[in-house]
Structures are given as C-alpha cells and as structure tokens.
Design a protein around this motif. Structure first.
Motif, mmCIF file in Angstrom:
data_model
loop_
_atom_site.group_PDB
_atom_site.id
_atom_site.type_symbol
_atom_site.label_atom_id
_atom_site.label_comp_id
_atom_site.label_asym_id
_atom_site.label_seq_id
_atom_site.Cartn_x
_atom_site.Cartn_y
_atom_site.Cartn_z
ATOM 1 N N ASP A 54 -83.089 18.203 18.577
ATOM 2 C CA ASP A 54 -83.061 16.871 18.516
ATOM 3 C C ASP A 54 -83.674 16.259 17.023
ATOM 4 O OD1 ASP A 54 -83.162 16.324 21.659
ATOM 5 O OD2 ASP A 54 -85.243 17.232 21.308
ATOM 6 N N GLN A 55 -84.180 16.739 16.885
ATOM 7 C CA GLN A 55 -84.421 16.520 14.907
ATOM 8 C C GLN A 55 -83.127 15.869 14.444
ATOM 9 O OE1 GLN A 55 -87.003 18.775 12.554
ATOM 10 N NE2 GLN A 55 -88.067 20.020 14.387
ATOM 11 N N LYS A 56 -82.439 17.168 14.393
ATOM 12 C CA LYS A 56 -80.983 16.129 13.642
ATOM 13 C C LYS A 56 -80.440 15.089 13.906
ATOM 14 C CE LYS A 56 -76.704 18.064 12.855
ATOM 15 N NZ LYS A 56 -75.872 19.202 13.753
ATOM 16 N N ARG A 57 -79.951 14.737 15.589
ATOM 17 C CA ARG A 57 -79.592 13.899 16.164
ATOM 18 C C ARG A 57 -80.642 12.500 15.818
ATOM 19 N NH1 ARG A 57 -79.714 13.536 23.100
ATOM 20 N NH2 ARG A 57 -81.513 15.342 22.876
ATOM 21 N N VAL A 58 -81.957 12.916 15.382
ATOM 22 C CA VAL A 58 -82.541 11.848 16.024
ATOM 23 C C VAL A 58 -82.522 10.973 13.483
ATOM 24 C CG1 VAL A 58 -85.010 12.195 14.912
ATOM 25 C CG2 VAL A 58 -85.082 10.206 15.875
ATOM 26 N N TRP A 59 -82.632 12.086 13.365
ATOM 27 C CA TRP A 59 -82.219 11.455 11.350
ATOM 28 C C TRP A 59 -81.134 10.708 11.586
ATOM 29 C CZ3 TRP A 59 -85.550 11.132 8.182
ATOM 30 C CH2 TRP A 59 -87.330 11.757 8.161
ATOM 31 N N SER A 60 -80.383 11.426 11.561
ATOM 32 C CA SER A 60 -78.562 11.433 11.960
ATOM 33 C C SER A 60 -78.478 9.412 11.965
ATOM 34 C CB SER A 60 -77.017 12.165 12.248
ATOM 35 O OG SER A 60 -77.189 13.493 11.943
ATOM 36 N N TYR A 61 -78.857 9.165 13.505
ATOM 37 C CA TYR A 61 -79.286 7.806 14.372
ATOM 38 C C TYR A 61 -79.890 7.084 12.367
ATOM 39 C CZ TYR A 61 -76.968 9.789 18.053
ATOM 40 O OH TYR A 61 -75.866 9.920 19.076
ATOM 41 N N PHE A 62 -81.170 7.286 13.119
ATOM 42 C CA PHE A 62 -81.955 6.786 11.063
ATOM 43 C C PHE A 62 -80.922 6.709 10.534
ATOM 44 C CE2 PHE A 62 -84.306 7.846 7.534
ATOM 45 C CZ PHE A 62 -85.030 6.761 7.440
ATOM 46 N N GLY A 63 -80.378 8.116 9.672
ATOM 47 C CA GLY A 63 -79.140 7.387 8.567
ATOM 48 C C GLY A 63 -78.467 6.511 8.846
ATOM 49 N N TYR A 64 -77.912 6.552 9.681
ATOM 50 C CA TYR A 64 -76.595 5.452 10.630
ATOM 51 C C TYR A 64 -78.093 4.043 9.900
ATOM 52 C CZ TYR A 64 -73.953 8.734 12.616
ATOM 53 O OH TYR A 64 -73.332 9.794 12.876
ATOM 54 N N PHE A 65 -78.783 3.843 10.665
ATOM 55 C CA PHE A 65 -79.547 1.937 10.185
ATOM 56 C C PHE A 65 -79.922 2.687 9.333
ATOM 57 C CE2 PHE A 65 -83.990 0.849 9.746
ATOM 58 C CZ PHE A 65 -83.865 -0.356 11.212
ATOM 59 N N PHE A 66 -80.476 2.982 8.505
ATOM 60 C CA PHE A 66 -80.688 3.377 7.036
ATOM 61 C C PHE A 66 -79.588 2.646 6.083
ATOM 62 C CE2 PHE A 66 -81.752 4.485 2.363
ATOM 63 C CZ PHE A 66 -83.055 3.761 2.328
ATOM 64 N N LYS A 67 -78.218 3.314 5.890
ATOM 65 C CA LYS A 67 -77.590 3.455 5.053
ATOM 66 C C LYS A 67 -76.928 1.759 5.658
ATOM 67 C CE LYS A 67 -75.780 7.876 5.191
ATOM 68 N NZ LYS A 67 -75.051 8.582 4.963
ATOM 69 N N PHE A 68 -76.697 1.016 6.235
ATOM 70 C CA PHE A 68 -76.606 -0.520 7.230
ATOM 71 C C PHE A 68 -76.675 -1.584 6.713
ATOM 72 C CE2 PHE A 68 -72.929 2.625 9.349
ATOM 73 C CZ PHE A 68 -71.170 1.884 8.418
ATOM 74 N N SER A 69 -78.501 -1.155 6.655
ATOM 75 C CA SER A 69 -79.121 -2.114 6.828
ATOM 76 C C SER A 69 -79.288 -1.941 5.044
ATOM 77 C CB SER A 69 -81.086 -1.828 6.993
ATOM 78 O OG SER A 69 -81.553 -1.296 8.020
ATOM 79 N N ILE A 70 -79.118 -0.835 4.158
ATOM 80 C CA ILE A 70 -78.583 -1.976 2.439
ATOM 81 C C ILE A 70 -77.426 -2.380 2.487
ATOM 82 C CG2 ILE A 70 -78.839 -0.668 0.327
ATOM 83 C CD1 ILE A 70 -81.177 -0.341 1.405
ATOM 84 N N LEU A 71 -76.706 -2.131 2.825
ATOM 85 C CA LEU A 71 -75.198 -2.322 3.262
ATOM 86 C C LEU A 71 -75.628 -4.469 3.608
ATOM 87 C CD1 LEU A 71 -72.635 -2.289 2.739
ATOM 88 C CD2 LEU A 71 -71.826 -2.417 5.288
ATOM 89 N N SER A 72 -76.787 -4.067 4.603
ATOM 90 C CA SER A 72 -76.444 -5.922 4.762
ATOM 91 C C SER A 72 -77.229 -6.668 3.433
ATOM 92 C CB SER A 72 -77.006 -5.964 5.777
ATOM 93 O OG SER A 72 -77.403 -4.930 7.258
ATOM 94 N N TRP A 73 -77.291 -6.170 3.247
ATOM 95 C CA TRP A 73 -78.633 -6.162 2.020
ATOM 96 C C TRP A 73 -77.763 -6.736 0.474
ATOM 97 C CZ3 TRP A 73 -79.883 -3.682 -2.481
ATOM 98 C CH2 TRP A 73 -80.607 -4.207 -3.284
ATOM 99 N N ILE A 74 -76.979 -5.727 0.213
ATOM 100 C CA ILE A 74 -76.530 -6.354 -1.006
ATOM 101 C C ILE A 74 -74.610 -7.332 -0.766
ATOM 102 C CG2 ILE A 74 -74.439 -4.592 -1.643
ATOM 103 C CD1 ILE A 74 -75.324 -2.476 -1.478
#
Length: 369
Positions: A8-28
């Motif tokens: 459970d920890q692994k999957r929620v952190w993985s999906y969190f990583g997707y959200f964070f990376k693409f949010s930064i990409l949006s700003w760039i």
C-alpha cells in the motif's frame, strides 16, 4: 486493510510521484515551453489571439490544462479499476503492480491530450474548476479531522500526566497568540484596501465565535480550546493566502508581484510540494470522510485515486489563477480575484463545518461521530 502494508505504501507513493512530476512539468511548459508548443498543430490557434494578448500565455495555459486532463483521465481509469476491488483480486493486483507500464500509459495520455481539439480543452477547463473546489472541500474536512485528533491526543496526555497540562495550556495560548499576531499584521499591512479590512475583521470574528462555542456546555466532547485554536489559526492562514492572490497594490509590500527567477522557482516548487503532500495525506486516510469511526479501512485505493484526480484539476487551477481563458503570465501562480474569493469561501466553509461538528452529536443523536 491498514495502510502500514508495504505494498500500500509503495503504490500510493508511486501515484504521488506521477502527480508531482507532471505538476512540475506543467509549470515548466507553462513558463518556458512556448517555443516547443508552437509546433503542435492542435495548439496553433494560440497564434490568433486578440491584439494585446500574449500567444505565449495561451500556449502555457493549453499545456497546463492538457497535462491536467491527462492526469485526470489516468486517475479516473485507476479509480474504475480499483473501485470495490477485493484485496488479492486481479484488479487489486493490477493496482499494486506494473508501475513502469502505467507510467508509459500516462505518457501516452499526455501525448494524446496535446492532440485534442480546442473545444474539448475548453470544456475540461470548466469541469476542472468544479473538481478544484471539491478538492478544497476535501481539504477542509481533513483539516478539521486533524484538529480534533491533535486536541484529543494532547488532552489525553494531560489527563494521564499532570506535567502535560502546562504544555497543553502553552500550546493553546501560543496558537492563539500567533493567530492574533497574524490578524494584527493583516490590519497593519493590508489596510490599504477596504476589502482587506472587512475580511480581516470577519476572520477575527470567526475566531471569537468558534472560541466561545468551543467552551459551551452543549459542545461535542471531542472539542475544546485547542481544536478551536487550530481552526482559528487555519482561518488566519487562509486570510493571508487570499491576500497573496490579490492583484492589488495594497499588498505589494508583503507580496511583491514581480519576483526574481530563483524566488519564482522556489515558490512554485514549494506550492507543488504543499499540494502534493495535502493530496497524499487525503489519499492515505479516508477516516475524515466517514460518518462514523467503525471498522472502516484507513486506506482505500479507489478513494486515493479519486483524491489524486481532484488534485490534478486543482493544480491546473493554481497555475492558471482559476481563469479558463489565460494564465497571469510567467512567474505567477494562484493570482487573481477568483482565487481570492475561493480562499475566502474555503475559510467560511471551514468555520461553518467546525461549528457544525460542535453540535452535530446533539442534533443527530442517533449517529456516531
């Protein structure tokens, strides 16, 4: 199904990583991607913006909403797959694994989203506003849950050990002191606009009302001065956050609108981190959204995906200032009167929900809170 399970920890952190990376990409892409985005056929309508408008701002806005849409579609699929999936079932196994292929799928969705026609993105931008407001509502509910948990923990410690009583009193007094200082500084710095004076006075009134109600004999047993202090402090924070979104010069001394490049970068990264961790906390714990504290699972995969879905839309609103037509320009975020009013509304809703929780056990005596 406690959240402590490693998968459970692994999957929620993985999906969190997707959200964070693409949010930064949006700003760039919003601030620096115009030269690249101009080569995408579906975005070339930005070359025909009215005179006096910036085509770069149009391209940036398009990038933000298209990446946001890709994230929303991705988490919608994840939600559908995991909804009511039994632990150990094929759907649950899929949700816990294949993250590399899911990442490729998300990249494919981003590619596809940049080929959607203009009318599709305009429709999504309006829907994103609604999703963004829902995310803020979720956050208000979760903050109240946190306030009550902290109050319960500190009170229980003080009841078990007398030495904790001075700490409880000091913490409560410290939060009230900081909140009152925040109100006083708001009067000092933001008094250049009558609107700010009114909102600061309303915030002070909220603090007085919830404090008095929190010591009423008819209040909920789980509430107290500490929970009221937390709520008041959060309302003061929302007041200052609303002021940061004002495009008026009366807040210029505290919130300069022309930041240097490095302060802009730090501010944007900090903003994404705050939203990401708020999203992560909501995804990890759904207890705040249940009507009773029964044997509910503290982690629900489908609920987590739903929160990430709302967060993806909310991030688009922050990067465009809740405007569907354009964003405010390079180096700005969450700026505009729409943002101001939404934060003020969140403050009022939070206060109203807190007052409701004080008396709900007496009004709905047959329910468990």
């Amino acid at each position: 199904m406690p959240f402590e399970l490693e998968e459970d920890q692994k999957r929620v952190w993985s999906y969190f990583g997707y959200f964070f990376k693409f949010s930064i990409l949006s700003w760039i892409l919003r601030d620096f991607g115009a030269p690249l985005l101009k080569h995408i056929p579906a975005l070339q309508h930005c070359d025909d913006v009215p005179e006096g408008s910036s085509s770069d701002m149009c391209y940036g806005k398009e990038a933000v909403f298209r990446i946001s849409l890709a994230l929303v579609l991705f988490f919608s699929v994840c939600f559908a797959v995991s909804f009511k999936a039994e632990q150990g079932s094929p759907r649950d196994y899929f949700d816990k694994h294949f993250f590399f292929f899911k990442y490729l799928g998300l990249l494919a969705l981003v590619f596809v989203s940049f080929n959607f026609p203009k009318v599709s993105i305009e429709g999504y931008s309006e829907a994103a506003r609604v999703f963004g407001v829902l995310f803020l509502a979720f956050q208000s509910i979760q903050m109240l849950e946190i306030f009550y948990k902290w109050n319960e923990w500190w009170v229980s410690k003080s009841e078990q050990h007398e030495g904790w009583v001075p700490l409880l009193v000091s913490l409560t007094g410290g939060i009230y002191g900081a909140s009152m200082a925040g109100v006083g500084l708001a009067y000092h710095y933001f008094s250049g606009c009558d609107f700010n004076v009114i909102m600061t006075t309303v915030t002070l009134g909220i603090g007085v009302v919830i404090t008095l109600l929190s010591v009423s004999k008819y209040r909920s047993e789980g509430s107290g001065l500490l929970s009221a202090a937390f709520c008041f402090g959060y309302c003061v924070y929302l007041l200052w956050s609303a002021a940061s979104s004002m495009p008026e010069t009366c807040v210029q001394d505290v919130y300069p609108k022309n930041n240097s490049d490095w302060t802009t970068v730090l501010s944007l990264i900090f903003m994404v981190l705050v939203v990401s961790f708020c999203c992560l906390n909501s995804a990890k714990d759904r207890d705040a959204f249940t009507m009773s504290g029964g044997d509910q699972a503290s982690y629900s995969p489908s609920f987590a995906h739903f929160v990430f879905l709302l967060s993806s839309a909310y991030m688009a609103m922050l990067l465009t200032g809740w405007e569907t037509g354009h964003h405010q320009g390079r180096g700005t975020f969450d700026l505009g009167w729409t943002s101001v009013w939404i934060k003020i509304a969140v403050q009022w809703v939070t206060a109203a929900l807190y007052i409701w929780t004080l008396f709900a056990p007496f009004i709905l005596s047959d329910r468990s809170f």
